[in-house]
Write a protein that holds these residues in place. Structure first.
Motif, PDB file in Angstrom:
ATOM      1  N   LYS A  47       0.783  -1.170  -0.077  1.00 32.38           N
ATOM      2  CA  LYS A  47       0.118   0.051  -0.149  1.00 32.38           C
ATOM      3  C   LYS A  47       1.061   1.339  -0.002  1.00 32.38           C
ATOM      4  N   ASP A  48       0.239   2.327  -0.252  1.00 30.39           N
ATOM      5  CA  ASP A  48       0.687   3.603  -0.207  1.00 30.39           C
ATOM      6  C   ASP A  48       1.532   3.976   1.121  1.00 30.39           C
ATOM      7  N   GLY A  49       2.718   4.749   0.997  1.00 34.32           N
ATOM      8  CA  GLY A  49       3.194   5.106   2.287  1.00 34.32           C
ATOM      9  C   GLY A  49       2.395   6.465   2.738  1.00 34.32           C
ATOM     10  N   SER A  50       2.832   6.851   3.884  1.00 35.97           N
ATOM     11  CA  SER A  50       1.822   8.005   4.537  1.00 35.97           C
ATOM     12  C   SER A  50       1.984   9.204   3.354  1.00 35.97           C
ATOM     13  N   LEU A  51       3.283   9.516   3.050  1.00 36.99           N
ATOM     14  CA  LEU A  51       3.441  10.727   2.256  1.00 36.99           C
ATOM     15  C   LEU A  51       2.602  10.799   1.016  1.00 36.99           C
ATOM     16  N   VAL A  52       2.565   9.712   0.329  1.00 39.72           N
ATOM     17  CA  VAL A  52       1.725   9.603  -1.004  1.00 39.72           C
ATOM     18  C   VAL A  52       0.170   9.412  -0.623  1.00 39.72           C
ATOM     19  N   ARG A  53       0.064   9.060   0.366  1.00 45.34           N
ATOM     20  CA  ARG A  53      -1.486   9.329   0.881  1.00 45.34           C
ATOM     21  C   ARG A  53      -2.061  10.622   1.065  1.00 45.34           C
ATOM     22  N   LEU A  54      -0.929  11.433   1.725  1.00 40.23           N
ATOM     23  CA  LEU A  54      -1.184  12.816   1.861  1.00 40.23           C
ATOM     24  C   LEU A  54      -1.269  13.616   0.594  1.00 40.23           C
ATOM     25  N   LEU A  55      -0.327  13.199  -0.334  1.00 38.36           N
ATOM     26  CA  LEU A  55      -0.572  13.885  -1.671  1.00 38.36           C
ATOM     27  C   LEU A  55      -1.453  13.701  -2.516  1.00 38.36           C
ATOM     28  N   LYS A  56      -2.134  12.223  -2.401  1.00 42.90           N
ATOM     29  CA  LYS A  56      -3.307  11.909  -3.065  1.00 42.90           C
ATOM     30  C   LYS A  56      -4.612  12.777  -2.715  1.00 42.90           C
ATOM     31  N   GLU A  57      -4.409  12.866  -1.412  1.00 42.24           N
ATOM     32  CA  GLU A  57      -5.660  13.639  -0.534  1.00 42.24           C
ATOM     33  C   GLU A  57      -5.645  15.187  -0.995  1.00 42.24           C
ATOM     34  N   ALA A  58      -4.321  15.728  -0.976  1.00 38.55           N
ATOM     35  CA  ALA A  58      -4.198  17.081  -1.624  1.00 38.55           C
ATOM     36  C   ALA A  58      -4.750  17.228  -2.958  1.00 38.55           C
ATOM     37  N   GLY A  59      -4.807  16.063  -3.653  1.00 37.65           N
ATOM     38  CA  GLY A  59      -5.174  15.992  -5.256  1.00 37.65           C
ATOM     39  C   GLY A  59      -4.095  15.913  -6.194  1.00 37.65           C
ATOM     40  N   ALA A  60      -2.694  15.528  -5.623  1.00 36.98           N
ATOM     41  CA  ALA A  60      -1.729  15.298  -6.467  1.00 36.98           C
ATOM     42  C   ALA A  60      -1.749  14.141  -7.124  1.00 36.98           C
ATOM     43  N   ILE A  61      -1.140  14.013  -7.926  1.00 37.64           N
ATOM     44  CA  ILE A  61      -0.933  12.636  -9.040  1.00 37.64           C
ATOM     45  C   ILE A  61       0.447  12.116  -8.931  1.00 37.64           C
ATOM     46  N   PRO A  62       0.963  11.081  -8.128  1.00 38.20           N
ATOM     47  CA  PRO A  62       2.183  10.635  -8.162  1.00 38.20           C
ATOM     48  C   PRO A  62       2.184   9.920  -9.615  1.00 38.20           C
ATOM     49  N   PHE A  63       3.240  10.131 -10.487  1.00 41.23           N
ATOM     50  CA  PHE A  63       3.199   9.481 -11.746  1.00 41.23           C
ATOM     51  C   PHE A  63       4.861   8.797 -12.291  1.00 41.23           C
ATOM     52  N   VAL A  64       5.600   9.436 -11.423  1.00 42.79           N
ATOM     53  CA  VAL A  64       6.983   8.503 -11.849  1.00 42.79           C
ATOM     54  C   VAL A  64       8.005   8.551 -10.468  1.00 42.79           C
ATOM     55  N   LYS A  65       8.875   7.718 -10.386  1.00 46.73           N
ATOM     56  CA  LYS A  65       9.924   7.747  -9.062  1.00 46.73           C
ATOM     57  C   LYS A  65      11.377   8.033 -10.083  1.00 46.73           C
ATOM     58  N   THR A  66      12.075   8.307  -9.150  1.00 51.59           N
ATOM     59  CA  THR A  66      13.259   8.912  -9.849  1.00 51.59           C
ATOM     60  C   THR A  66      14.883   8.491  -9.095  1.00 51.59           C
ATOM     61  N   ALA A  67      15.757   8.584  -9.831  1.00 51.26           N
ATOM     62  CA  ALA A  67      16.842   8.180  -9.463  1.00 51.26           C
ATOM     63  C   ALA A  67      17.941   8.671  -8.102  1.00 51.26           C
ATOM     64  N   LEU A  68      18.351   7.785  -7.664  1.00 47.29           N
ATOM     65  CA  LEU A  68      19.311   8.230  -6.544  1.00 47.29           C
ATOM     66  C   LEU A  68      20.468   7.436  -6.315  1.00 47.29           C
TER      67      LEU A  68
END
Length: 219
Positions: A145-166
């Motif tokens: 399931k989504d982590g807490s940060l992603v849940r907060l972003l979706k609740e704010a209306g944001a759309i996670p769409f890619v993950k990035t390099a590190l």
């Protein structure tokens, strides 16, 4: 069996698994990009450019008023993100097909970030995807399931769409690892975009995301 021979055997098997898992994840990423809806591989349209040039607050207002669709915003940024990846190798997990579903069914279209695509550092947990942080041993273990940060972003209306390099330990000045390869600077491919949120830096500098979530303690 001689202990040194046994250790050598285990080392060889570990190396084999590492190479296998690196290839599998890179092939998976390539396949997800290649099988995106064709519109993500087309040149930017005038409508796309209008979306990309608008301030975030105007885009959010347009979504609230149902003037602009979150899917249209996602597709505009998705096109640029694919181009950015081809130029810099900045993406790890490509979640665009899932993001279209989230945009229609999960996000809060009345939230303060309604319809805004958000890119995430690879270390952020998204349901259904690995959190590899560059370790081959962390692959094939998608979070349930989504982590807490992603849940907060979706609740704010944001759309996670890619993950990035590190970098592999998140503690390096260059965003490179065996699993995903080397991320390069969009302004000069001979240089790194830095670390540890280098993929976010490269994608944002290229224009492939409007908001990027990193986690650096020093940079």
């Amino acid at each position: 069996m001689n202990t040194s021979i046994l250790l050598g055997y285990h080392d060889a098997m570990d190396a084999f698994r590492h190479r296998r898992d690196c290839k599998r994840k890179q092939d998976e990423r390539a396949s997800r990009i290649a099988t995106l809806p064709k519109l993500y591989l087309l040149p930017l349209s005038p409508h796309d450019r209008t979306i990309l040039q608008k301030p975030i607050e105007e885009l959010v207002q347009d979504v609230h008023k149902q003037i602009t669709s979150p899917i249209d915003i996602l597709r505009a940024y998705g096109k640029v993100a694919v181009k950015a990846h081809r130029a810099t190798n900045c993406l790890t997990e490509v979640m665009i097909p899932e993001a279209e579903g989230w945009a229609e069914h999960e996000i809060n279209l009345k939230g303060p970030l309604a319809g805004i695509p958000v890119s995430l550092k690879d270390s952020v947990a998204v349901g259904g995807f690995d959190v590899s942080v560059g370790y081959s041993g962390n692959t094939g273990k998608p979070y349930p399931k989504d982590g807490s940060l992603v849940r907060l972003l979706k609740e704010a209306g944001a759309i996670p769409f890619v993950k990035t390099a590190l970098p592999i330990t998140l503690l390096s000045f260059e965003s490179t690892n065996d699993l995903w390869g080397r991320c390069t600077n969009p302004h000069n491919s001979k240089y790194s975009p830095g670390g540890s949120s280098g993929g976010e830096g490269a994608l944002l500098a290229f224009g492939g995301s409007r908001i990027g979530i990193g986690s650096d303690v020093a940079g």
